[in-house]
Design an enzyme around this catalytic site. Structure first.
Site, PDB file in Angstrom:
ATOM      1  N   HIS A  55       0.778  -1.233   0.000  1.00 29.19           N
ATOM      2  CA  HIS A  55       0.000   0.000   0.000  1.00 29.19           C
ATOM      3  C   HIS A  55       0.814   1.291   0.000  1.00 29.19           C
ATOM      4  O   HIS A  55       0.288   2.357  -0.315  1.00 29.19           O
ATOM      5  CB  HIS A  55      -0.931   0.013   1.227  1.00 29.19           C
ATOM      6  CG  HIS A  55      -2.236   0.694   0.978  1.00 29.19           C
ATOM      7  ND1 HIS A  55      -2.360   1.816   0.195  1.00 29.19           N
ATOM      8  CD2 HIS A  55      -3.493   0.403   1.401  1.00 29.19           C
ATOM      9  CE1 HIS A  55      -3.624   2.190   0.154  1.00 29.19           C
ATOM     10  NE2 HIS A  55      -4.334   1.358   0.862  1.00 29.19           N
ATOM     11  N   TYR A  80     -14.459   5.585   9.151  1.00 33.37           N
ATOM     12  CA  TYR A  80     -13.506   6.004   8.122  1.00 33.37           C
ATOM     13  C   TYR A  80     -14.034   5.561   6.765  1.00 33.37           C
ATOM     14  O   TYR A  80     -14.269   4.371   6.533  1.00 33.37           O
ATOM     15  CB  TYR A  80     -12.149   5.352   8.393  1.00 33.37           C
ATOM     16  CG  TYR A  80     -11.023   5.733   7.444  1.00 33.37           C
ATOM     17  CD1 TYR A  80      -9.983   6.531   7.891  1.00 33.37           C
ATOM     18  CD2 TYR A  80     -10.986   5.265   6.136  1.00 33.37           C
ATOM     19  CE1 TYR A  80      -8.930   6.867   7.040  1.00 33.37           C
ATOM     20  CE2 TYR A  80      -9.951   5.604   5.279  1.00 33.37           C
ATOM     21  CZ  TYR A  80      -8.926   6.395   5.734  1.00 33.37           C
ATOM     22  OH  TYR A  80      -7.892   6.733   4.893  1.00 33.37           O
ATOM     23  N   THR A 123      -5.207  10.263  -0.581  1.00 36.49           N
ATOM     24  CA  THR A 123      -6.528  10.005  -0.008  1.00 36.49           C
ATOM     25  C   THR A 123      -6.893  11.047   1.048  1.00 36.49           C
ATOM     26  O   THR A 123      -6.049  11.784   1.541  1.00 36.49           O
ATOM     27  CB  THR A 123      -6.591   8.613   0.647  1.00 36.49           C
ATOM     28  OG1 THR A 123      -5.619   8.547   1.703  1.00 36.49           O
ATOM     29  CG2 THR A 123      -6.335   7.522  -0.374  1.00 36.49           C
TER      30      THR A 123
END
Length: 783
Positions: free
Chosen positions: A472, A588, A601
């Site tokens: 990620h 979230y 993001t």
């Protein structure tokens, strides 16, 4: 071995008669072709740099400007208003050059400067246009005149055929929100989670922070925003991802699935042959920048493409304090794992990409290889699955020289990693748990048969199914998702298979076999591998995953009521969580800031005062019309929060950066410390689905089940969902067995019930919804 001899360009032996020199023609040919391929890439890169550098103009427009200036001069007019003459006076040229030639050179210089000025002006205009975001806050179908003019201007300034990175120089920088706005929105977001006493205490902390320390931290942050391209992204990558010392397996890495109902071929090597070929076709387009820039669906608005640069040839390197992301410019091979052995498989022969059938043959050679793993090799990958500090120490101590370094370099510099599994996975009829087992296998496997540090690992199962596991830190899921779905589409609809299920094409019999990597693992390193495997195995065993495809209705039916499908799902999740836990929690929802340069993001805090009021009203049996009104208010609030996050006015990235600045200054903030310690017990994200790559109408069976991720909090849920077409909703739910309050399957049942309840609530007003003015736009978001 044959491959070892082929790797040597020449050998010589000293004899009594002299030196016996033996040359390898094949090795020299490979060296030559490799150099040709490298220079071709450099030339293409240089050409693309020029095209991108002058965008939104084109290189050919320079000639147009030159001809226009010369034509004007031919009519005895001076378009430069004396500048050409000034240039001619100061032109450092030879005295032998004629006056007419000097005038021509001066005109060319003036034309070039005018052309560059026009490019700069157009780029600044486009940047200002892309900074306009009011269109996102307008009601669906109610476009203002200003927005219509803006759309027309964006189309004009965007040029005809932009390359992948053409917009990068015109994207605006991420703005720094005002302190008072961020604090106000934070207090609004936590109000439904606190009683009056707790909220009063939090309000006091926020007020003190805003009036004292906040302004000082904000000043430093604005200074960084002026200096850096993006004031968030570098700190986000370093402190959220790379400085984490816990395992990245489960905690950070995520996965993507194959087609749900279709397996194009049951032959493992054949599936690998087609899809690996498709991966390298995609990389070729990426290197040539032939991929179209990503845009917001249904608009002309471009998104930042910077994350695409590290898709291939990238590895996360462990460190004792912080990891680093290492990217290499090119790699002509992949690293393959099978039955405890590691192989190097070259994907090019004589300068050309191997055909799918040739790749299938090479993969089959690996599957048929009877050799046993060397000592310590079989579970070596567990080092990448465990804690980062032991892996960093082991890498320095045991893999910094010799054969181990050469083999590790081979893995880390590979285009990507491939795992050939000996088990079967996928959807099994009458076995709902088969999707759950498939998801767990993709997320962590056996904890040693993936290389979790690579940018992504492609997994091929014995029955022809496949999947992907992504790291990620280097980028967010939409980048890998685009590659993955393009690969699925190319595999089935462009390459295809023959009647026996094998790849199409011929095989070059002179292909060298895959090279098995060698290792010398000492007992101390084996002990560290075992310890890392124990940590990873405990983490993997604790993960509870439930995956299901909901087919009662989908996005199409939701849209009939003019409701944002994403807002609908978020309200479903709020209702399901409240029924499961009898409380609300900080939620979230991943959004994106790729409207800005190097954006990644932002968080949408989906649990709001409006959503909690709606859930309470529905659970308390309030009249249907009251619940519908509250639902509409909650949906509108959610959409507004999402728009704010997308346009740079989110809460969490701003607070995160303020916290980082406070740490650099060595000052403590009780407000920031409490904000950053709040747990995300419900972490959600919509998986991006590029449905334009598939013909869902004519081939509805070719649908993917999307992908998912592990739980963020030990006592919370991770939920990934996706809309496949208009009739299917996919959900991936994760939590931990060790928490007695969470259960992925029970939460899945709550989601199913909440879906039906909300549809039943909204169904009576479908007709009115069609007649209603305005409505909510379907703004899509990505992990």
């Amino acid at each position: 071995m044959a491959e070892a001899h082929q790797a040597v360009a020449f050998q010589f032996t000293v004899t009594r008669e002299g030196i016996d020199l033996r040359l390898s023609h094949q090795a020299f040919t490979e060296i030559y072709l490799s150099g040709v391929r490298s220079w071709k890439k450099r030339i293409i890169g240089l050409k693309n740099s020029v095209v991108t550098g002058v965008y939104p103009a084109s290189p050919s427009s320079w000639l147009f400007v030159v001809i226009a200036i010369l034509a004007t001069m031919y009519t005895r007019s001076d378009p430069s208003m004396g500048l050409i003459a000034k240039i001619q006076e100061n032109l450092p040229v030879s005295q032998s050059m004629s006056n007419q030639c000097q005038t021509l050179v001066s005109a060319l210089l003036f034309s070039t400067m005018l052309w560059l000025l026009l490019i700069f002006t157009m780029r600044m205009c486009l940047k200002q246009l892309l900074s306009y975001h009011r269109w996102m806050f307008e009601k669906h179908g109610k476009m203002s005149t200003t927005t219509k003019v803006w759309v027309a201007l964006v189309r004009i300034f965007s040029g005809r055929k932009p390359l992948l990175y053409s917009y990068q120089g015109s994207l605006p920088n991420l703005p720094v929100p005002a302190i008072k706005d961020t604090v106000k929105r934070h207090l609004e977001s936590v109000r439904p989670l606190m009683d009056d006493t707790e909220f009063e205490r939090m309000t006091q902390l926020a007020s003190e922070f805003e009036s004292r320390l906040g302004n000082r931290l904000q000043w430093y942050l604005k200074l960084k925003a002026l200096w850096a391209t993006n004031y968030v992204s570098d700190w986000w990558e370093e402190y959220v991802y790379l400085r984490g010392r816990s395992p990245i397996m489960v905690n950070s890495n995520y996965y993507g699935m194959d087609f749900m109902y279709v397996t194009p071929t049951p032959i493992q090597a054949a599936r690998a042959g087609n899809s690996l070929h498709a991966h390298f076709l995609y990389r070729r387009k990426l290197n040539k920048e032939e991929l179209r820039p990503t845009r917001i669906p249904g608009t002309v608005i471009p998104l930042c493409s910077a994350q695409c640069e590290r898709l291939f040839n990238t590895t996360r390197i462990p460190g004792e304090e912080t990891d680093t992301v290492q990217h290499w410019q090119d790699s002509d091979y992949i690293a393959v794992y099978h039955s405890g052995r590691y192989f190097r498989l070259r994907m090019y022969q004589a300068g050309r990409l191997l055909s799918p059938r040739e790749i299938e043959t090479q993969i089959q050679k690996i599957l048929d290889d009877p050799s046993a793993p060397s000592t310590g090799e079989a579970k070596l990958g567990a080092l990448t699955a465990g804690d980062r500090i032991p892996w960093a120490e082991a890498r320095t101590k045991y893999f910094s020289s010799g054969v181990n370094k050469r083999s590790l370099d081979c893995i880390e510099k590979a285009a990507f990693f491939v795992s050939l599994d000996d088990e079967e996975q996928g959807v099994i009829a009458d076995d709902p748990a088969s999707l759950d087992a498939y998801a767990k296998s993709l997320l962590h496997g056996k904890c040693y048969d993936r290389w979790f540090d690579k940018s992504f690992t492609v997994i091929y199962y014995k029955n022809g199914k496949m999947g992907v596991n992504g790291e990620h830190s280097w980028a967010d899921a939409p980048v890998l998702s685009h590659l993955w779905q393009q690969t699925l589409s190319t595999d089935c609809f462009q390459l295809g298979y023959n009647a026996e299920g094998h790849c199409k094409g011929e095989v070059d019999s002179s292909l060298p076999p895959p090279q098995k990597l060698s290792w010398e693992i000492p007992p101390e390193c084996e002990e560290q591998i075992s310890q890392s495997l124990a940590v990873a195995q405990a983490l993997a065993d604790d993960v509870d995953i439930h995956v299901f495809a909901y087919q009662e209705f989908g996005k199409g039916r939701i849209k009939k009521c003019r409701v944002s499908p994403d807002a609908f799902i978020q309200m479903v999740l709020q209702l399901a969580y409240y029924r499961d836990q009898r409380r609300f929690c900080l939620t979230y929802e991943a959004s994106m800031t790729r409207l800005f340069k190097e954006g990644r993001t932002e968080t949408v805090r989906s649990c709001s005062n409006e959503s909690s009021a709606f859930v309470r009203a529905l659970e308390n049996g309030e009249p249907a019309h009251v619940c519908r009104r509250l639902f509409q208010e909650a949906s509108e609030k959610h959409q507004n929060l999402y728009r704010l996050a997308m346009t740079g006015s989110g809460i969490d990235r701003h607070l995160f950066c303020l916290y980082v600045v406070s740490k650099y200054l060595g000052v403590e903030s009780p407000f920031l410390k409490e904000v950053l310690s709040e747990p995300w017990r419900l972490s959600t994200s919509q998986s991006p689905m590029h449905v334009e790559m598939f013909d869902i109408v004519n081939h509805p069976e070719y649908v993917s089940c999307g992908g998912g991720f592990g739980p963020v909090a030990d006592d919370g849920y991770g939920v990934s969902y996706s809309f496949m077409g208009d009739n299917i909703l996919n959900f991936h739910i994760s939590c931990k067995h060790s928490c007695p309050e969470t259960d992925a399957h029970k939460f899945g049942d709550q989601i199913r019930t909440a879906l039906q309840d909300l549809l039943q609530l909204l169904s009576p007003i479908r007709t009115e919804c069609h007649r209603a003015e305005g409505g909510l736009p379907d703004v899509k978001k990505h992990l």
